[in-house]
Design a protein around this motif. Structure first.
Motif, mmCIF file in Angstrom:
data_model
loop_
_atom_site.group_PDB
_atom_site.id
_atom_site.type_symbol
_atom_site.label_atom_id
_atom_site.label_comp_id
_atom_site.label_asym_id
_atom_site.label_seq_id
_atom_site.Cartn_x
_atom_site.Cartn_y
_atom_site.Cartn_z
ATOM 1 N N ARG A 80 9.433 8.954 -0.792
ATOM 2 C CA ARG A 80 9.807 8.444 0.525
ATOM 3 C C ARG A 80 11.315 8.469 0.721
ATOM 4 O O ARG A 80 12.065 8.247 -0.218
ATOM 5 C CB ARG A 80 9.377 6.977 0.672
ATOM 6 C CG ARG A 80 7.967 6.701 0.382
ATOM 7 C CD ARG A 80 7.665 5.202 0.300
ATOM 8 N NE ARG A 80 7.759 4.610 1.619
ATOM 9 C CZ ARG A 80 8.352 3.463 1.878
ATOM 10 N NH1 ARG A 80 8.909 2.774 0.930
ATOM 11 N NH2 ARG A 80 8.385 2.992 3.097
ATOM 12 N N LYS B 220 0.822 -1.222 0.000
ATOM 13 C CA LYS B 220 0.000 0.000 0.000
ATOM 14 C C LYS B 220 0.855 1.272 0.000
ATOM 15 O O LYS B 220 0.550 2.245 -0.679
ATOM 16 C CB LYS B 220 -0.930 -0.030 1.207
ATOM 17 C CG LYS B 220 -1.846 1.143 1.309
ATOM 18 C CD LYS B 220 -2.736 1.014 2.537
ATOM 19 C CE LYS B 220 -3.598 2.249 2.689
ATOM 20 N NZ LYS B 220 -4.457 2.164 3.862
ATOM 21 N N TRP B 221 1.935 1.274 0.776
ATOM 22 C CA TRP B 221 2.735 2.491 0.909
ATOM 23 C C TRP B 221 3.481 2.862 -0.360
ATOM 24 O O TRP B 221 3.880 4.000 -0.524
ATOM 25 C CB TRP B 221 3.692 2.399 2.094
ATOM 26 C CG TRP B 221 4.682 1.268 2.006
ATOM 27 C CD1 TRP B 221 5.898 1.275 1.377
ATOM 28 C CD2 TRP B 221 4.536 -0.024 2.552
ATOM 29 N NE1 TRP B 221 6.514 0.061 1.503
ATOM 30 C CE2 TRP B 221 5.684 -0.767 2.226
ATOM 31 C CE3 TRP B 221 3.538 -0.656 3.297
ATOM 32 C CZ2 TRP B 221 5.870 -2.089 2.605
ATOM 33 C CZ3 TRP B 221 3.738 -1.962 3.679
ATOM 34 C CH2 TRP B 221 4.880 -2.663 3.335
ATOM 35 N N ARG C 98 6.741 15.517 -5.310
ATOM 36 C CA ARG C 98 5.885 14.335 -5.435
ATOM 37 C C ARG C 98 6.085 13.712 -6.810
ATOM 38 O O ARG C 98 6.538 14.362 -7.740
ATOM 39 C CB ARG C 98 4.410 14.705 -5.289
ATOM 40 C CG ARG C 98 4.043 15.215 -3.928
ATOM 41 C CD ARG C 98 2.529 15.326 -3.810
ATOM 42 N NE ARG C 98 2.133 15.810 -2.521
ATOM 43 C CZ ARG C 98 1.938 15.041 -1.459
ATOM 44 N NH1 ARG C 98 2.083 13.753 -1.546
ATOM 45 N NH2 ARG C 98 1.579 15.557 -0.312
ATOM 46 N N THR D 286 1.896 7.168 -9.184
ATOM 47 C CA THR D 286 2.600 6.294 -8.241
ATOM 48 C C THR D 286 3.793 5.635 -8.931
ATOM 49 O O THR D 286 3.782 5.439 -10.153
ATOM 50 C CB THR D 286 1.665 5.199 -7.694
ATOM 51 O OG1 THR D 286 1.296 4.330 -8.754
ATOM 52 C CG2 THR D 286 0.449 5.806 -7.022
ATOM 53 N N TRP E 206 2.042 2.595 -3.326
ATOM 54 C CA TRP E 206 1.004 3.197 -4.166
ATOM 55 C C TRP E 206 0.703 4.601 -3.635
ATOM 56 O O TRP E 206 -0.418 4.915 -3.236
ATOM 57 C CB TRP E 206 -0.266 2.355 -4.169
ATOM 58 C CG TRP E 206 -0.135 1.054 -4.865
ATOM 59 C CD1 TRP E 206 0.008 -0.157 -4.307
ATOM 60 C CD2 TRP E 206 -0.129 0.843 -6.276
ATOM 61 N NE1 TRP E 206 0.113 -1.124 -5.272
ATOM 62 C CE2 TRP E 206 0.030 -0.541 -6.491
ATOM 63 C CE3 TRP E 206 -0.230 1.688 -7.396
ATOM 64 C CZ2 TRP E 206 0.082 -1.100 -7.760
ATOM 65 C CZ3 TRP E 206 -0.179 1.131 -8.648
ATOM 66 C CH2 TRP E 206 -0.030 -0.246 -8.827
ATOM 67 N N ASP E 207 1.691 5.437 -3.611
ATOM 68 C CA ASP E 207 1.595 6.774 -3.042
ATOM 69 C C ASP E 207 2.457 7.690 -3.906
ATOM 70 O O ASP E 207 3.519 7.280 -4.366
ATOM 71 C CB ASP E 207 2.124 6.739 -1.603
ATOM 72 C CG ASP E 207 1.843 7.994 -0.813
ATOM 73 O OD1 ASP E 207 1.646 9.068 -1.423
ATOM 74 O OD2 ASP E 207 1.840 7.923 0.424
ATOM 75 N N THR E 208 2.020 8.893 -4.133
ATOM 76 C CA THR E 208 2.788 9.820 -4.965
ATOM 77 C C THR E 208 3.854 10.581 -4.185
ATOM 78 O O THR E 208 4.654 11.298 -4.785
ATOM 79 C CB THR E 208 1.864 10.829 -5.677
ATOM 80 O OG1 THR E 208 1.142 11.568 -4.692
ATOM 81 C CG2 THR E 208 0.898 10.126 -6.621
ATOM 82 N N ARG E 209 3.882 10.426 -2.877
ATOM 83 C CA ARG E 209 4.914 11.101 -2.099
ATOM 84 C C ARG E 209 6.253 10.387 -2.283
ATOM 85 O O ARG E 209 6.306 9.172 -2.414
ATOM 86 C CB ARG E 209 4.540 11.135 -0.617
ATOM 87 C CG ARG E 209 3.294 11.966 -0.348
ATOM 88 C CD ARG E 209 2.926 11.963 1.102
ATOM 89 N NE ARG E 209 2.528 10.609 1.509
ATOM 90 C CZ ARG E 209 2.199 10.287 2.751
ATOM 91 N NH1 ARG E 209 2.235 11.185 3.713
ATOM 92 N NH2 ARG E 209 1.843 9.052 3.040
#
Length: 183
Positions: free
Chosen positions: A62, A54-55, A80, A84, A57-60
């Motif tokens: 990391r 899940k993490w 960003r 994703t 699938w994020d546009t941020r």
């Protein structure tokens, strides 16, 4: 009376300044334009299934400070991804893949920037790729991982590093697929 006038003047000055300051919008990034396009002779592209925790699938974007708090995940506030990472990766693979003659299942296992110190960071990608026959039987599975030191220990370094790594990943997966038997 002068204290009231000073307070009022300060309030007006702060109000006017606050109206003129707009928060900076995040910059959005991708992995760059594809280096070379796959064949354009209307060959259909096989199904590519992408799976990730899940993490991812994020546009941020990391990052992790391994030298300070290796269990804490951080995100850049002003940078960003435009989509994703799994979506951007699939786009690059389809655009550049020359040997995409198999249905694929790609599972993202890791995708982050890691700081070894304040002045040194690397980007890290790890995926598992399974190629399937046309009858949906697994032909081969391979785990890949790539890492690269970033030129700068910041968001721009991460973006540039990931762009290079994704090109390498696409080339490595393409080479691996080219060595599998023709379906």
């Amino acid at each position: 009376m002068t204290l009231t006038r000073c307070s009022l003047a300060l309030f007006v000055a702060l109000s006017v300044t606050a109206c003129e300051i707009t928060p900076k919008q995040p910059d959005v990034h991708d992995f760059g334009l594809p280096v070379g396009l796959g064949s354009s002779n209307n060959v259909s592209v096989p199904n590519i299934d992408i799976d990730a925790p899940k993490w991812i699938w994020d546009t941020r974007i990391r990052y992790r400070l391994l030298y300070k708090s290796p269990t804490k995940v951080n995100f850049y506030m002003l940078d960003r991804w435009i989509a994703t990472p799994p979506e951007l990766f699939k786009q690059q693979l389809v655009a550049q893949g020359k040997s995409l003659r198999y249905p694929l299942s790609i599972k993202f296992l890791d995708f982050e920037q890691q700081f070894d110190s304040v002045k040194q960071a690397k980007v890290f990608i790890r995926v598992s790729v399974t190629a399937f026959s046309n009858t949906n039987k697994p032909l081969a599975t391979r785990e890949f991982q790539w890492q690269r030191l970033t030129q700068t220990p910041d968001a721009n370094g991460a973006v540039q590093g990931f762009a290079v790594l994704v090109q390498k990943a696409v080339n490595d997966i393409d080479s691996w697929l080219a060595n599998l038997p023709i379906p």
